[in-house]
Design a protein around this motif. Structure first.
Motif, PDB file in Angstrom:
ATOM      1  N   LEU A  43     -10.080 -56.246  -6.097  1.00 58.51           N
ATOM      2  CA  LEU A  43      -9.742 -54.858  -6.402  1.00 58.51           C
ATOM      3  C   LEU A  43      -8.477 -54.777  -7.256  1.00 58.51           C
ATOM      4  CD1 LEU A  43     -10.396 -51.881  -6.063  1.00 58.51           C
ATOM      5  CD2 LEU A  43      -9.170 -51.920  -3.874  1.00 58.51           C
ATOM      6  N   THR A  44      -7.461 -55.542  -6.910  1.00 59.24           N
ATOM      7  CA  THR A  44      -6.208 -55.537  -7.664  1.00 59.24           C
ATOM      8  C   THR A  44      -6.433 -55.929  -9.113  1.00 59.24           C
ATOM      9  OG1 THR A  44      -4.951 -56.110  -5.683  1.00 59.24           O
ATOM     10  CG2 THR A  44      -3.880 -56.508  -7.787  1.00 59.24           C
ATOM     11  N   TYR A  45      -7.201 -56.978  -9.344  1.00 59.36           N
ATOM     12  CA  TYR A  45      -7.463 -57.419 -10.717  1.00 59.36           C
ATOM     13  C   TYR A  45      -8.223 -56.359 -11.506  1.00 59.36           C
ATOM     14  CZ  TYR A  45      -5.690 -62.168 -10.048  1.00 59.36           C
ATOM     15  OH  TYR A  45      -4.889 -63.254  -9.831  1.00 59.36           O
ATOM     16  N   ARG A  46      -9.122 -55.665 -10.862  1.00 63.05           N
ATOM     17  CA  ARG A  46      -9.860 -54.616 -11.572  1.00 63.05           C
ATOM     18  C   ARG A  46      -8.924 -53.476 -11.983  1.00 63.05           C
ATOM     19  NH1 ARG A  46     -13.384 -57.306  -8.890  1.00 63.05           N
ATOM     20  NH2 ARG A  46     -15.499 -57.548  -9.640  1.00 63.05           N
ATOM     21  N   TYR A  47      -8.004 -53.105 -11.105  1.00 61.51           N
ATOM     22  CA  TYR A  47      -7.014 -52.095 -11.477  1.00 61.51           C
ATOM     23  C   TYR A  47      -6.213 -52.559 -12.698  1.00 61.51           C
ATOM     24  CZ  TYR A  47      -7.608 -49.616  -6.957  1.00 61.51           C
ATOM     25  OH  TYR A  47      -8.096 -48.910  -5.875  1.00 61.51           O
ATOM     26  N   ASP A  48      -5.789 -53.823 -12.672  1.00 58.66           N
ATOM     27  CA  ASP A  48      -5.010 -54.371 -13.795  1.00 58.66           C
ATOM     28  C   ASP A  48      -5.827 -54.372 -15.085  1.00 58.66           C
ATOM     29  OD1 ASP A  48      -2.940 -54.832 -12.016  1.00 58.66           O
ATOM     30  OD2 ASP A  48      -3.326 -56.986 -11.834  1.00 58.66           O
ATOM     31  N   VAL A  49      -7.086 -54.789 -14.992  1.00 58.14           N
ATOM     32  CA  VAL A  49      -7.941 -54.885 -16.176  1.00 58.14           C
ATOM     33  C   VAL A  49      -8.228 -53.501 -16.751  1.00 58.14           C
ATOM     34  CG1 VAL A  49     -10.264 -55.508 -16.968  1.00 58.14           C
ATOM     35  CG2 VAL A  49      -8.949 -57.105 -15.566  1.00 58.14           C
ATOM     36  N   ILE A  50      -8.421 -52.515 -15.890  1.00 58.38           N
ATOM     37  CA  ILE A  50      -8.653 -51.154 -16.391  1.00 58.38           C
ATOM     38  C   ILE A  50      -7.436 -50.668 -17.163  1.00 58.38           C
ATOM     39  CG2 ILE A  50      -8.712 -48.742 -15.620  1.00 58.38           C
ATOM     40  CD1 ILE A  50     -11.029 -49.398 -13.880  1.00 58.38           C
ATOM     41  N   GLU A  51      -6.257 -50.897 -16.621  1.00 53.22           N
ATOM     42  CA  GLU A  51      -5.047 -50.449 -17.316  1.00 53.22           C
ATOM     43  C   GLU A  51      -4.901 -51.152 -18.668  1.00 53.22           C
ATOM     44  OE1 GLU A  51      -0.402 -49.427 -16.434  1.00 53.22           O
ATOM     45  OE2 GLU A  51      -1.313 -51.031 -15.246  1.00 53.22           O
ATOM     46  N   GLU A  52      -5.090 -52.467 -18.691  1.00 58.96           N
ATOM     47  CA  GLU A  52      -4.967 -53.191 -19.952  1.00 58.96           C
ATOM     48  C   GLU A  52      -6.046 -52.769 -20.949  1.00 58.96           C
ATOM     49  OE1 GLU A  52      -4.450 -57.632 -21.861  1.00 58.96           O
ATOM     50  OE2 GLU A  52      -4.876 -57.480 -19.726  1.00 58.96           O
ATOM     51  N   THR A  53      -7.262 -52.557 -20.462  1.00 58.65           N
ATOM     52  CA  THR A  53      -8.350 -52.128 -21.344  1.00 58.65           C
ATOM     53  C   THR A  53      -8.033 -50.769 -21.961  1.00 58.65           C
ATOM     54  OG1 THR A  53      -9.953 -53.383 -20.033  1.00 58.65           O
ATOM     55  CG2 THR A  53     -10.830 -51.672 -21.485  1.00 58.65           C
ATOM     56  N   GLN A  54      -7.493 -49.860 -21.160  1.00 61.58           N
ATOM     57  CA  GLN A  54      -7.144 -48.540 -21.692  1.00 61.58           C
ATOM     58  C   GLN A  54      -6.048 -48.651 -22.749  1.00 61.58           C
ATOM     59  OE1 GLN A  54      -6.300 -46.609 -17.933  1.00 61.58           O
ATOM     60  NE2 GLN A  54      -8.243 -45.508 -17.978  1.00 61.58           N
ATOM     61  N   ASN A  95     -15.156 -49.406 -13.051  1.00 59.08           N
ATOM     62  CA  ASN A  95     -15.003 -48.274 -12.134  1.00 59.08           C
ATOM     63  C   ASN A  95     -16.072 -48.280 -11.048  1.00 59.08           C
ATOM     64  OD1 ASN A  95     -12.629 -46.743 -12.871  1.00 59.08           O
ATOM     65  ND2 ASN A  95     -13.645 -46.365 -14.816  1.00 59.08           N
ATOM     66  N   LYS A  96     -17.297 -48.654 -11.409  1.00 55.50           N
ATOM     67  CA  LYS A  96     -18.380 -48.771 -10.415  1.00 55.50           C
ATOM     68  C   LYS A  96     -18.017 -49.834  -9.375  1.00 55.50           C
ATOM     69  CE  LYS A  96     -23.162 -50.238 -10.055  1.00 55.50           C
ATOM     70  NZ  LYS A  96     -24.198 -50.990 -10.737  1.00 55.50           N
ATOM     71  N   GLN A  97     -17.530 -50.988  -9.846  1.00 58.98           N
ATOM     72  CA  GLN A  97     -17.152 -52.057  -8.921  1.00 58.98           C
ATOM     73  C   GLN A  97     -15.944 -51.665  -8.075  1.00 58.98           C
ATOM     74  OE1 GLN A  97     -16.716 -55.526 -11.411  1.00 58.98           O
ATOM     75  NE2 GLN A  97     -18.922 -55.896 -11.462  1.00 58.98           N
ATOM     76  N   ILE A  98     -15.013 -50.926  -8.660  1.00 59.11           N
ATOM     77  CA  ILE A  98     -13.855 -50.444  -7.889  1.00 59.11           C
ATOM     78  C   ILE A  98     -14.322 -49.555  -6.746  1.00 59.11           C
ATOM     79  CG2 ILE A  98     -11.931 -48.788  -8.004  1.00 59.11           C
ATOM     80  CD1 ILE A  98     -11.152 -50.148 -10.671  1.00 59.11           C
ATOM     81  N   ASN A  99     -15.266 -48.662  -7.015  1.00 64.16           N
ATOM     82  CA  ASN A  99     -15.786 -47.793  -5.949  1.00 64.16           C
ATOM     83  C   ASN A  99     -16.421 -48.614  -4.838  1.00 64.16           C
ATOM     84  OD1 ASN A  99     -14.956 -45.410  -7.173  1.00 64.16           O
ATOM     85  ND2 ASN A  99     -16.866 -45.160  -8.293  1.00 64.16           N
ATOM     86  N   ILE A 100     -17.180 -49.640  -5.199  1.00 68.37           N
ATOM     87  CA  ILE A 100     -17.807 -50.513  -4.200  1.00 68.37           C
ATOM     88  C   ILE A 100     -16.740 -51.194  -3.357  1.00 68.37           C
ATOM     89  CG2 ILE A 100     -19.136 -52.645  -3.890  1.00 68.37           C
ATOM     90  CD1 ILE A 100     -20.754 -51.770  -6.431  1.00 68.37           C
ATOM     91  N   LEU A 101     -15.746 -51.774  -4.024  1.00 67.23           N
ATOM     92  CA  LEU A 101     -14.689 -52.483  -3.299  1.00 67.23           C
ATOM     93  C   LEU A 101     -13.855 -51.542  -2.438  1.00 67.23           C
ATOM     94  CD1 LEU A 101     -13.644 -54.945  -6.120  1.00 67.23           C
ATOM     95  CD2 LEU A 101     -14.581 -55.587  -3.883  1.00 67.23           C
ATOM     96  N   GLU A 102     -13.534 -50.360  -2.959  1.00 62.62           N
ATOM     97  CA  GLU A 102     -12.756 -49.397  -2.167  1.00 62.62           C
ATOM     98  C   GLU A 102     -13.531 -48.971  -0.916  1.00 62.62           C
ATOM     99  OE1 GLU A 102      -9.901 -47.307  -5.544  1.00 62.62           O
ATOM    100  OE2 GLU A 102     -11.857 -46.386  -5.115  1.00 62.62           O
TER     101      GLU A 102
END
Length: 172
Positions: A36-47, A70-77
């Motif tokens: 989950l943490t890496y996905r948050y980081d990747v979303i920020e960098e991608t934006q 975002n789909k994977q973040i929802n699953i993980l959350e």
């Protein structure tokens, strides 16, 4: 593995988080948190990088990647919520930068994304390897297989755009 995962899911219906926590080990909790943490980081960098992209195709690829993340973040959350695992802080919703757009090339953006996908492969493999629970192992396996498919497609896309350096052909 499918049968065990399905059985676990049926058995877990209605169980409180405290009981579910007894079925998960610290490595699995850590893997969920890291994923989950890496996905948050990747979303920020991608934006951030998306602000500098000129290539229409690359913008589309990146926007599709953001949807997947975002789909994977929802699953993980949801997993974290079910097991009452504290979630990491989510990053800013929108990112604007002051870097001059001409300083960032589409090739640079592509290579940042490509290297991120390569790194994610190892994260998924390690999470899968450390999970004794069939249902959590399946989650990480699904993420890994999806990432392998994306890696294959993005590799071909990079070759098409001439953004991936091909090693020289060895001829005698």
């Amino acid at each position: 593995m499918e049968i065990l995962q399905l059985m676990e899911k049926i058995i877990d219906i209605g169980k409180p988080s405290r009981v579910l926590q007894e079925e998960i080990n610290i490595l699995e909790v850590s893997s969920l948190w890291i994923e989950l943490t890496y996905r948050y980081d990747v979303i920020e960098e991608t934006q951030i990088l998306l602000n500098h992209v000129k290539d229409v195709d690359l913008k589309l690829v990146m926007e599709l990647g953001l949807k997947r993340l975002n789909k994977q973040i929802n699953i993980l959350e949801n997993w974290m919520k079910d097991y009452a695992i504290p979630t990491p802080d989510r990053h800013r919703a929108a990112v604007n930068t002051v870097v001059k757009a001409e300083d960032v090339s589409d090739k640079y953006v592509f290579l940042r994304i490509f290297s991120g996908i390569q790194a994610f492969l190892n994260i998924h493999i390690e999470a899968f390897r450390q999970a004794p629970s069939p249902k959590i192992r399946k989650l990480f396996k699904d993420f890994l297989l999806e990432e392998v498919d994306i890696y294959d497609k993005i590799y071909e896309y990079g070759k098409l755009k001439n953004w991936i350096s091909e090693p020289p052909v060895y001829r005698i």
